[in-house]
Design a protein around this motif. Structure first.
Motif, PDB file in Angstrom:
ATOM      1  N   PHE A   1     -11.859 -18.900 -12.413  1.00 40.18           N
ATOM      2  CA  PHE A   1     -12.119 -19.130 -13.770  1.00 40.18           C
ATOM      3  C   PHE A   1     -13.518 -19.629 -13.800  1.00 40.18           C
ATOM      4  O   PHE A   1     -14.063 -20.782 -13.425  1.00 40.18           O
ATOM      5  CB  PHE A   1     -11.333 -20.235 -14.512  1.00 40.18           C
ATOM      6  N   PRO A   2     -14.509 -18.743 -14.378  1.00 39.55           N
ATOM      7  CA  PRO A   2     -15.858 -19.161 -14.565  1.00 39.55           C
ATOM      8  C   PRO A   2     -16.248 -20.146 -15.485  1.00 39.55           C
ATOM      9  O   PRO A   2     -15.638 -20.000 -16.562  1.00 39.55           O
ATOM     10  CB  PRO A   2     -16.577 -17.774 -14.905  1.00 39.55           C
ATOM     11  N   VAL A   3     -16.868 -21.139 -15.333  1.00 39.47           N
ATOM     12  CA  VAL A   3     -17.146 -22.257 -16.334  1.00 39.47           C
ATOM     13  C   VAL A   3     -18.889 -22.438 -16.201  1.00 39.47           C
ATOM     14  O   VAL A   3     -19.401 -22.523 -15.184  1.00 39.47           O
ATOM     15  CB  VAL A   3     -16.568 -23.363 -16.294  1.00 39.47           C
ATOM     16  N   MET A   4     -19.404 -22.576 -17.352  1.00 45.54           N
ATOM     17  CA  MET A   4     -20.853 -23.016 -17.080  1.00 45.54           C
ATOM     18  C   MET A   4     -21.114 -24.556 -17.160  1.00 45.54           C
ATOM     19  O   MET A   4     -20.370 -25.221 -17.581  1.00 45.54           O
ATOM     20  CB  MET A   4     -21.645 -22.429 -18.549  1.00 45.54           C
ATOM     21  N   THR A   5     -21.717 -24.663 -16.015  1.00 43.68           N
ATOM     22  CA  THR A   5     -22.169 -26.233 -15.713  1.00 43.68           C
ATOM     23  C   THR A   5     -23.314 -26.424 -15.655  1.00 43.68           C
ATOM     24  O   THR A   5     -24.408 -25.318 -15.881  1.00 43.68           O
ATOM     25  CB  THR A   5     -21.699 -26.751 -14.397  1.00 43.68           C
TER      26      THR A   5
ATOM     27  N   GLN B   1     -25.227 -27.117 -13.355  1.00 40.23           N
ATOM     28  CA  GLN B   1     -25.813 -26.462 -12.004  1.00 40.23           C
ATOM     29  C   GLN B   1     -25.447 -24.871 -12.019  1.00 40.23           C
ATOM     30  O   GLN B   1     -25.577 -24.531 -10.702  1.00 40.23           O
ATOM     31  CB  GLN B   1     -25.158 -27.093 -10.691  1.00 40.23           C
ATOM     32  N   GLY B   2     -25.304 -24.411 -13.050  1.00 41.84           N
ATOM     33  CA  GLY B   2     -24.875 -22.897 -13.167  1.00 41.84           C
ATOM     34  C   GLY B   2     -23.341 -22.626 -13.295  1.00 41.84           C
ATOM     35  O   GLY B   2     -22.630 -23.485 -13.476  1.00 41.84           O
ATOM     36  N   GLU B   3     -23.194 -21.399 -13.067  1.00 42.78           N
ATOM     37  CA  GLU B   3     -22.038 -20.964 -13.212  1.00 42.78           C
ATOM     38  C   GLU B   3     -20.870 -21.370 -12.010  1.00 42.78           C
ATOM     39  O   GLU B   3     -21.497 -21.425 -10.773  1.00 42.78           O
ATOM     40  CB  GLU B   3     -21.886 -19.422 -12.978  1.00 42.78           C
ATOM     41  N   LEU B   4     -19.986 -22.092 -12.406  1.00 41.66           N
ATOM     42  CA  LEU B   4     -18.823 -22.535 -11.303  1.00 41.66           C
ATOM     43  C   LEU B   4     -17.561 -21.685 -11.194  1.00 41.66           C
ATOM     44  O   LEU B   4     -17.092 -21.589 -12.681  1.00 41.66           O
ATOM     45  CB  LEU B   4     -18.731 -23.752 -11.430  1.00 41.66           C
ATOM     46  N   PHE B   5     -16.969 -21.292 -10.145  1.00 41.73           N
ATOM     47  CA  PHE B   5     -15.680 -20.579 -10.326  1.00 41.73           C
ATOM     48  C   PHE B   5     -14.589 -21.630  -9.818  1.00 41.73           C
ATOM     49  O   PHE B   5     -14.651 -22.098  -8.786  1.00 41.73           O
ATOM     50  CB  PHE B   5     -15.696 -19.465  -9.083  1.00 41.73           C
ATOM     51  N   LEU B   6     -13.639 -21.856 -10.786  1.00 41.60           N
ATOM     52  CA  LEU B   6     -12.653 -22.806 -10.358  1.00 41.60           C
ATOM     53  C   LEU B   6     -11.608 -22.206  -9.940  1.00 41.60           C
ATOM     54  O   LEU B   6     -11.443 -21.147  -9.929  1.00 41.60           O
ATOM     55  CB  LEU B   6     -12.190 -23.615 -11.733  1.00 41.60           C
ATOM     56  N   GLY B   7     -10.848 -22.870  -9.059  1.00 37.62           N
ATOM     57  CA  GLY B   7      -9.585 -22.349  -8.659  1.00 37.62           C
ATOM     58  C   GLY B   7      -9.491 -22.276  -7.003  1.00 37.62           C
ATOM     59  O   GLY B   7      -8.466 -21.878  -6.489  1.00 37.62           O
ATOM     60  N   SER B   8     -10.717 -22.686  -6.236  1.00 37.30           N
ATOM     61  CA  SER B   8     -10.430 -22.638  -4.896  1.00 37.30           C
ATOM     62  C   SER B   8     -10.780 -24.153  -4.280  1.00 37.30           C
ATOM     63  O   SER B   8     -11.065 -24.042  -3.174  1.00 37.30           O
ATOM     64  CB  SER B   8     -11.513 -21.582  -4.505  1.00 37.30           C
TER      65      SER B   8
ATOM     66  N   ILE C   1     -14.072 -37.444 -21.124  1.00 40.38           N
ATOM     67  CA  ILE C   1     -13.421 -37.148 -19.905  1.00 40.38           C
ATOM     68  C   ILE C   1     -13.355 -35.705 -19.314  1.00 40.38           C
ATOM     69  O   ILE C   1     -13.478 -35.757 -18.054  1.00 40.38           O
ATOM     70  CB  ILE C   1     -11.826 -37.898 -20.008  1.00 40.38           C
ATOM     71  N   LEU C   2     -13.207 -34.782 -20.208  1.00 37.32           N
ATOM     72  CA  LEU C   2     -13.666 -33.348 -19.776  1.00 37.32           C
ATOM     73  C   LEU C   2     -14.965 -33.164 -19.219  1.00 37.32           C
ATOM     74  O   LEU C   2     -14.975 -32.491 -18.005  1.00 37.32           O
ATOM     75  CB  LEU C   2     -13.230 -32.472 -21.032  1.00 37.32           C
ATOM     76  N   ASN C   3     -15.622 -33.758 -19.546  1.00 43.85           N
ATOM     77  CA  ASN C   3     -17.167 -33.644 -18.969  1.00 43.85           C
ATOM     78  C   ASN C   3     -17.233 -34.347 -17.426  1.00 43.85           C
ATOM     79  O   ASN C   3     -17.780 -33.938 -16.559  1.00 43.85           O
ATOM     80  CB  ASN C   3     -18.259 -34.189 -19.918  1.00 43.85           C
ATOM     81  N   LYS C   4     -16.629 -35.385 -17.432  1.00 46.93           N
ATOM     82  CA  LYS C   4     -16.450 -36.197 -16.228  1.00 46.93           C
ATOM     83  C   LYS C   4     -15.683 -35.144 -15.351  1.00 46.93           C
ATOM     84  O   LYS C   4     -15.978 -35.186 -13.978  1.00 46.93           O
ATOM     85  CB  LYS C   4     -15.891 -37.449 -16.392  1.00 46.93           C
ATOM     86  N   ILE C   5     -14.699 -34.601 -15.488  1.00 40.98           N
ATOM     87  CA  ILE C   5     -13.826 -33.746 -14.658  1.00 40.98           C
ATOM     88  C   ILE C   5     -14.735 -32.548 -14.187  1.00 40.98           C
ATOM     89  O   ILE C   5     -14.748 -32.351 -13.098  1.00 40.98           O
ATOM     90  CB  ILE C   5     -12.414 -33.316 -15.277  1.00 40.98           C
ATOM     91  N   LEU C   6     -15.326 -32.157 -15.079  1.00 39.21           N
ATOM     92  CA  LEU C   6     -16.316 -30.926 -14.887  1.00 39.21           C
ATOM     93  C   LEU C   6     -17.286 -31.385 -13.692  1.00 39.21           C
ATOM     94  O   LEU C   6     -17.644 -30.592 -12.761  1.00 39.21           O
ATOM     95  CB  LEU C   6     -16.825 -30.150 -15.972  1.00 39.21           C
ATOM     96  N   LYS C   7     -17.959 -32.540 -14.023  1.00 37.99           N
ATOM     97  CA  LYS C   7     -18.786 -33.051 -12.934  1.00 37.99           C
ATOM     98  C   LYS C   7     -18.301 -33.292 -11.406  1.00 37.99           C
ATOM     99  O   LYS C   7     -18.775 -32.902 -10.497  1.00 37.99           O
ATOM    100  CB  LYS C   7     -19.439 -34.325 -13.474  1.00 37.99           C
ATOM    101  N   MET C   8     -17.028 -33.681 -11.691  1.00 37.51           N
ATOM    102  CA  MET C   8     -16.248 -33.807 -10.537  1.00 37.51           C
ATOM    103  C   MET C   8     -15.957 -32.492  -9.768  1.00 37.51           C
ATOM    104  O   MET C   8     -16.214 -32.343  -8.440  1.00 37.51           O
ATOM    105  CB  MET C   8     -14.776 -34.312 -10.560  1.00 37.51           C
ATOM    106  N   CYS C   9     -15.771 -31.369 -10.503  1.00 32.35           N
ATOM    107  CA  CYS C   9     -15.772 -30.160  -9.940  1.00 32.35           C
ATOM    108  C   CYS C   9     -16.961 -29.701  -9.206  1.00 32.35           C
ATOM    109  O   CYS C   9     -16.655 -28.763  -8.472  1.00 32.35           O
ATOM    110  CB  CYS C   9     -15.370 -29.137 -11.088  1.00 32.35           C
ATOM    111  N   LEU C  10     -17.968 -30.062  -9.586  1.00 27.91           N
ATOM    112  CA  LEU C  10     -19.319 -29.619  -8.776  1.00 27.91           C
ATOM    113  C   LEU C  10     -19.212 -30.014  -7.294  1.00 27.91           C
ATOM    114  O   LEU C  10     -20.225 -29.446  -6.580  1.00 27.91           O
ATOM    115  CB  LEU C  10     -20.473 -30.266  -9.494  1.00 27.91           C
ATOM    116  N   LYS C  11     -18.536 -30.916  -7.019  1.00 26.40           N
ATOM    117  CA  LYS C  11     -18.263 -31.581  -5.573  1.00 26.40           C
ATOM    118  C   LYS C  11     -16.978 -30.984  -4.891  1.00 26.40           C
ATOM    119  O   LYS C  11     -15.888 -31.534  -5.272  1.00 26.40           O
ATOM    120  CB  LYS C  11     -18.309 -33.077  -5.647  1.00 26.40           C
ATOM    121  N   ARG C  12     -17.203 -30.164  -4.254  1.00 29.57           N
ATOM    122  CA  ARG C  12     -15.940 -29.632  -3.613  1.00 29.57           C
ATOM    123  C   ARG C  12     -15.366 -30.240  -2.671  1.00 29.57           C
ATOM    124  O   ARG C  12     -16.014 -30.889  -1.776  1.00 29.57           O
ATOM    125  CB  ARG C  12     -16.184 -28.176  -3.024  1.00 29.57           C
TER     126      ARG C  12
END
Ligand SMILES: [Zn+2]
Length: 136
Positions: free
Chosen positions: A79-83, A85-92, A41-52
């Motif tokens: 919050f930087p996380v590695m995905t 598709q590269g580094e993603l900054f969470l929070g915006s 589930i965490l991985n799926k949420i991270l994948k969703m985060c890639l689509k703003r």
């Protein structure tokens, strides 16, 4: 920005609607449920985060963290996380998850950090909806 889980979403007027519910708008001043969320589930949420979805100017800050990440490359409060598709900054930005009967869940993309870093346990119906989700 605090909203109780499963209350009607109203944060962004343009993007609100009768079937949109808040998930994971945490704040240090309010207690929240904790527990274990599966890697899947965490991985799926991270994948969703890639689509703003709803992009915001600037970053929401996690005010639960005592030592938030900082540095010249890290936008304040993000919050930087590695995905994959590269580094993603969470929070915006937010994520949207389609649930049963046309329900839509709106969560800040920081939800990934809240689960991973603070053991936040979202409502079961949200976890079920994430489980059903398949990346296109
Ligand atoms: Zn935090």
């Amino acid at each position: 920005m605090y909203f109780e889980d499963l209350t009607l979403y109203s944060y962004s007027e343009i993007h609100s609607g009768p079937n949109i519910y808040n998930i994971g708008w945490l704040d240090a001043k309010h207690s929240f449920p904790t527990g274990v969320v599966s890697e899947d589930i965490l991985n799926k949420i991270l994948k969703m985060c890639l689509k703003r979805v709803v992009g915001a100017r600037g970053f929401h800050q996690c005010n639960i963290c005592k030592n938030p990440p900082s540095g010249p490359e890290v936008p304040l409060g993000s919050f930087p996380v590695m995905t994959e598709q590269g580094e993603l900054f969470l929070g915006s930005a937010e994520i949207r998850v389609l649930g049963e009967e046309g329900k839509i869940y709106a969560a800040p993309n920081l939800i990934y950090h809240y689960i991973k870093g603070h053991d936040y346990l979202p409502p079961q119906e949200f976890l079920d909806a994430v489980e059903q989700w398949e990346p296109i």
